[in-house]
Motif scaffolding. Sequence first.
Motif, PDB file in Angstrom:
ATOM      1  N   ASP A  76       0.834  -1.195   0.000  1.00  0.00           N
ATOM      2  CA  ASP A  76       0.000   0.000   0.000  1.00  0.00           C
ATOM      3  C   ASP A  76       0.872   1.250   0.000  1.00  0.00           C
ATOM      4  O   ASP A  76       0.910   2.012   0.966  1.00  0.00           O
ATOM      5  CB  ASP A  76      -0.914   0.004   1.223  1.00  0.00           C
ATOM      6  CG  ASP A  76      -1.945  -1.102   1.173  1.00  0.00           C
ATOM      7  OD1 ASP A  76      -2.439  -1.385   0.075  1.00  0.00           O
ATOM      8  OD2 ASP A  76      -2.244  -1.685   2.223  1.00  0.00           O
ATOM      9  N   ARG A  77       1.559   1.466  -1.102  1.00  0.00           N
ATOM     10  CA  ARG A  77       2.374   2.669  -1.220  1.00  0.00           C
ATOM     11  C   ARG A  77       2.472   3.078  -2.687  1.00  0.00           C
ATOM     12  O   ARG A  77       2.346   2.249  -3.598  1.00  0.00           O
ATOM     13  CB  ARG A  77       3.768   2.479  -0.626  1.00  0.00           C
ATOM     14  CG  ARG A  77       4.576   1.390  -1.286  1.00  0.00           C
ATOM     15  CD  ARG A  77       5.982   1.326  -0.714  1.00  0.00           C
ATOM     16  NE  ARG A  77       6.769   0.289  -1.366  1.00  0.00           N
ATOM     17  CZ  ARG A  77       8.093   0.166  -1.260  1.00  0.00           C
ATOM     18  NH1 ARG A  77       8.777   1.016  -0.513  1.00  0.00           N
ATOM     19  NH2 ARG A  77       8.725  -0.808  -1.895  1.00  0.00           N
ATOM     20  N   LEU A  78       2.689   4.346  -2.886  1.00  0.00           N
ATOM     21  CA  LEU A  78       2.905   4.883  -4.229  1.00  0.00           C
ATOM     22  C   LEU A  78       3.862   6.052  -4.129  1.00  0.00           C
ATOM     23  O   LEU A  78       4.168   6.547  -3.044  1.00  0.00           O
ATOM     24  CB  LEU A  78       1.586   5.283  -4.887  1.00  0.00           C
ATOM     25  CG  LEU A  78       0.674   6.314  -4.213  1.00  0.00           C
ATOM     26  CD1 LEU A  78       1.112   7.746  -4.522  1.00  0.00           C
ATOM     27  CD2 LEU A  78      -0.773   6.117  -4.676  1.00  0.00           C
ATOM     28  N   TRP A  79       4.353   6.467  -5.289  1.00  0.00           N
ATOM     29  CA  TRP A  79       5.273   7.593  -5.368  1.00  0.00           C
ATOM     30  C   TRP A  79       4.718   8.604  -6.365  1.00  0.00           C
ATOM     31  O   TRP A  79       4.245   8.229  -7.436  1.00  0.00           O
ATOM     32  CB  TRP A  79       6.659   7.139  -5.814  1.00  0.00           C
ATOM     33  CG  TRP A  79       7.315   6.205  -4.843  1.00  0.00           C
ATOM     34  CD1 TRP A  79       8.187   6.535  -3.831  1.00  0.00           C
ATOM     35  CD2 TRP A  79       7.160   4.783  -4.782  1.00  0.00           C
ATOM     36  NE1 TRP A  79       8.574   5.407  -3.157  1.00  0.00           N
ATOM     37  CE2 TRP A  79       7.962   4.325  -3.708  1.00  0.00           C
ATOM     38  CE3 TRP A  79       6.428   3.860  -5.524  1.00  0.00           C
ATOM     39  CZ2 TRP A  79       8.046   2.983  -3.374  1.00  0.00           C
ATOM     40  CZ3 TRP A  79       6.495   2.520  -5.187  1.00  0.00           C
ATOM     41  CH2 TRP A  79       7.300   2.095  -4.121  1.00  0.00           C
ATOM     42  N   VAL A  80       4.791   9.870  -6.011  1.00  0.00           N
ATOM     43  CA  VAL A  80       4.345  10.953  -6.877  1.00  0.00           C
ATOM     44  C   VAL A  80       5.530  11.880  -7.121  1.00  0.00           C
ATOM     45  O   VAL A  80       6.228  12.274  -6.188  1.00  0.00           O
ATOM     46  CB  VAL A  80       3.181  11.740  -6.240  1.00  0.00           C
ATOM     47  CG1 VAL A  80       2.840  12.962  -7.083  1.00  0.00           C
ATOM     48  CG2 VAL A  80       1.954  10.848  -6.092  1.00  0.00           C
ATOM     49  N   ALA A  81       5.773  12.206  -8.388  1.00  0.00           N
ATOM     50  CA  ALA A  81       6.851  13.131  -8.751  1.00  0.00           C
ATOM     51  C   ALA A  81       6.269  14.502  -9.052  1.00  0.00           C
ATOM     52  O   ALA A  81       5.106  14.629  -9.452  1.00  0.00           O
ATOM     53  CB  ALA A  81       7.609  12.608  -9.965  1.00  0.00           C
ATOM     54  N   ARG A  82       7.113  15.528  -8.853  1.00  0.00           N
ATOM     55  CA  ARG A  82       6.662  16.900  -9.028  1.00  0.00           C
ATOM     56  C   ARG A  82       7.585  17.665  -9.976  1.00  0.00           C
ATOM     57  O   ARG A  82       8.709  17.255 -10.242  1.00  0.00           O
ATOM     58  CB  ARG A  82       6.591  17.615  -7.683  1.00  0.00           C
ATOM     59  CG  ARG A  82       5.870  16.836  -6.606  1.00  0.00           C
ATOM     60  CD  ARG A  82       5.527  17.645  -5.407  1.00  0.00           C
ATOM     61  NE  ARG A  82       6.592  18.528  -4.945  1.00  0.00           N
ATOM     62  CZ  ARG A  82       6.495  19.254  -3.832  1.00  0.00           C
ATOM     63  NH1 ARG A  82       5.387  19.206  -3.113  1.00  0.00           N
ATOM     64  NH2 ARG A  82       7.478  20.026  -3.445  1.00  0.00           N
ATOM     65  N   ALA A  83       7.084  18.798 -10.425  1.00  0.00           N
ATOM     66  CA  ALA A  83       7.846  19.617 -11.364  1.00  0.00           C
ATOM     67  C   ALA A  83       9.094  20.225 -10.736  1.00  0.00           C
ATOM     68  O   ALA A  83       9.995  20.651 -11.449  1.00  0.00           O
ATOM     69  CB  ALA A  83       6.953  20.716 -11.929  1.00  0.00           C
ATOM     70  N   ASP A  84       9.161  20.273  -9.391  1.00  0.00           N
ATOM     71  CA  ASP A  84      10.350  20.813  -8.734  1.00  0.00           C
ATOM     72  C   ASP A  84      11.411  19.750  -8.485  1.00  0.00           C
ATOM     73  O   ASP A  84      12.408  20.009  -7.805  1.00  0.00           O
ATOM     74  CB  ASP A  84       9.978  21.499  -7.420  1.00  0.00           C
ATOM     75  CG  ASP A  84       9.282  20.575  -6.429  1.00  0.00           C
ATOM     76  OD1 ASP A  84       9.154  19.355  -6.721  1.00  0.00           O
ATOM     77  OD2 ASP A  84       8.858  21.048  -5.359  1.00  0.00           O
ATOM     78  N   ILE A 119      10.445  13.599  -5.365  1.00  0.00           N
ATOM     79  CA  ILE A 119       9.627  12.387  -5.372  1.00  0.00           C
ATOM     80  C   ILE A 119       9.098  12.182  -3.960  1.00  0.00           C
ATOM     81  O   ILE A 119       9.873  12.081  -2.999  1.00  0.00           O
ATOM     82  CB  ILE A 119      10.427  11.155  -5.825  1.00  0.00           C
ATOM     83  CG1 ILE A 119      10.857  11.302  -7.285  1.00  0.00           C
ATOM     84  CG2 ILE A 119       9.580   9.882  -5.655  1.00  0.00           C
ATOM     85  CD1 ILE A 119      11.671  10.134  -7.803  1.00  0.00           C
ATOM     86  N   ILE A 120       7.785  12.132  -3.825  1.00  0.00           N
ATOM     87  CA  ILE A 120       7.115  11.958  -2.540  1.00  0.00           C
ATOM     88  C   ILE A 120       6.614  10.523  -2.435  1.00  0.00           C
ATOM     89  O   ILE A 120       5.938  10.028  -3.339  1.00  0.00           O
ATOM     90  CB  ILE A 120       5.922  12.919  -2.393  1.00  0.00           C
ATOM     91  CG1 ILE A 120       6.353  14.366  -2.667  1.00  0.00           C
ATOM     92  CG2 ILE A 120       5.292  12.776  -1.016  1.00  0.00           C
ATOM     93  CD1 ILE A 120       7.379  14.907  -1.744  1.00  0.00           C
ATOM     94  N   GLU A 121       6.963   9.832  -1.354  1.00  0.00           N
ATOM     95  CA  GLU A 121       6.429   8.492  -1.098  1.00  0.00           C
ATOM     96  C   GLU A 121       5.199   8.605  -0.209  1.00  0.00           C
ATOM     97  O   GLU A 121       5.213   9.323   0.798  1.00  0.00           O
ATOM     98  CB  GLU A 121       7.468   7.617  -0.411  1.00  0.00           C
ATOM     99  CG  GLU A 121       6.946   6.212  -0.109  1.00  0.00           C
ATOM    100  CD  GLU A 121       7.978   5.331   0.584  1.00  0.00           C
ATOM    101  OE1 GLU A 121       7.633   4.713   1.613  1.00  0.00           O
ATOM    102  OE2 GLU A 121       9.115   5.269   0.085  1.00  0.00           O
ATOM    103  N   ILE A 122       4.118   7.917  -0.590  1.00  0.00           N
ATOM    104  CA  ILE A 122       2.868   7.920   0.182  1.00  0.00           C
ATOM    105  C   ILE A 122       2.556   6.494   0.606  1.00  0.00           C
ATOM    106  O   ILE A 122       2.425   5.604  -0.235  1.00  0.00           O
ATOM    107  CB  ILE A 122       1.704   8.501  -0.644  1.00  0.00           C
ATOM    108  CG1 ILE A 122       2.068   9.895  -1.178  1.00  0.00           C
ATOM    109  CG2 ILE A 122       0.431   8.568   0.194  1.00  0.00           C
ATOM    110  CD1 ILE A 122       1.016  10.494  -2.084  1.00  0.00           C
ATOM    111  N   GLN A 139      15.326  14.183  -3.965  1.00  0.00           N
ATOM    112  CA  GLN A 139      15.309  15.456  -4.672  1.00  0.00           C
ATOM    113  C   GLN A 139      16.151  15.322  -5.927  1.00  0.00           C
ATOM    114  O   GLN A 139      17.362  15.140  -5.863  1.00  0.00           O
ATOM    115  CB  GLN A 139      15.871  16.582  -3.796  1.00  0.00           C
ATOM    116  CG  GLN A 139      16.039  17.910  -4.516  1.00  0.00           C
ATOM    117  CD  GLN A 139      14.714  18.524  -4.951  1.00  0.00           C
ATOM    118  OE1 GLN A 139      13.887  18.889  -4.121  1.00  0.00           O
ATOM    119  NE2 GLN A 139      14.497  18.636  -6.264  1.00  0.00           N
ATOM    120  N   GLY A 140      15.515  15.399  -7.096  1.00  0.00           N
ATOM    121  CA  GLY A 140      16.222  15.263  -8.352  1.00  0.00           C
ATOM    122  C   GLY A 140      16.850  16.555  -8.820  1.00  0.00           C
ATOM    123  O   GLY A 140      16.540  17.637  -8.307  1.00  0.00           O
ATOM    124  N   PRO A 141      17.718  16.486  -9.841  1.00  0.00           N
ATOM    125  CA  PRO A 141      18.428  17.658 -10.336  1.00  0.00           C
ATOM    126  C   PRO A 141      17.649  18.507 -11.323  1.00  0.00           C
ATOM    127  O   PRO A 141      18.128  19.568 -11.723  1.00  0.00           O
ATOM    128  CB  PRO A 141      19.654  17.040 -11.023  1.00  0.00           C
ATOM    129  CG  PRO A 141      19.155  15.720 -11.526  1.00  0.00           C
ATOM    130  CD  PRO A 141      18.183  15.235 -10.482  1.00  0.00           C
TER     131      PRO A 141
END
Length: 322
Positions: free
Chosen positions: A201-209, A212-215, A229-231
Amino acid sequence: MNHSTFPLSRHALLLLCFFMGLAVQSASAADSADSEVFVQTAHSLMATRAVFSPDGARVAVCDGSGRVALWDAPSGRKVRELERHAGLCLGLAYAANGTLLASAGGVRSANEIGVHRTSDGARLAVLRGHKGLIRELVPARDGKGLWSLGEKDGLKRWDLLDVTQGKAPSADPRPSREFTITLPDTSDADLTSLALDPRADRLWVARADGKIIEIDFSGAEPRMKLLWQGPDQIAGMHLSPQGDALAVTFGGMMGAKERAVHVVATANGEVLARLESPKSGDPHKPGVILSAAFSPDGARIAGAGKITNTVTSSRQMQFGLK
């Protein structure tokens, strides 16, 4: 092996299949890896997503013109074209054990999701409900549905049971679940990609900044944390079959500063590998990759993006591990 070349125009788009023996391991395990790269052209605008079928025999690709096509993975032969959305397509996912392929159109297609039968390309259903651009599609854990990620309005779950059973869907299918992702900071950065763990029961969401957030949904309330935190702005990510790594790509329609696939450990955010794409017209500058996906056995990565000038259909490359 035949090493033919393809003359490409400055903005010609193509499918990249990186055939690599990639074991997700610590950086100290190796300094480089030999990999064979197969390059296939044919998309008229930037290829935006590439996904393997569950059996690894096909690769589905969509592009900036809304075109969705199936390719034979071993030979690179085009199998069929499934869809022509009226504009940009960013979401692409197999469902129902590979018998269905879903693709998401952009604003010009009313942010719709088209569901097709892969055996003959027939369009079986159209799903609408997002108010903005759909950035990602992933199959549900039970194999009977689909999750979609909206750039502005979060996650929606769509049930495909009627479609998988050969029944006609309702005239206006609605999502069975919807929720907004509350991020663990005050940033209003757009959501760009989604990866769902089919075993937990987990997922990851990436953002424009670049975050990557793990939920984690295993408890009564979702728990969120920053994984990495990506480059650069994250364009796409895909979970390995073992669930222990994410293949992460960067950039947007205007290009990218980081032009490599990063393989990131889901346990701690460690970068296990940095895989550069084939070179563009500038011999010192690799091409942009917007999407990367693991094969079902985890041994290969298929990427979609842009390379300029003439390239070879297959060649040997060195991938450095960080």
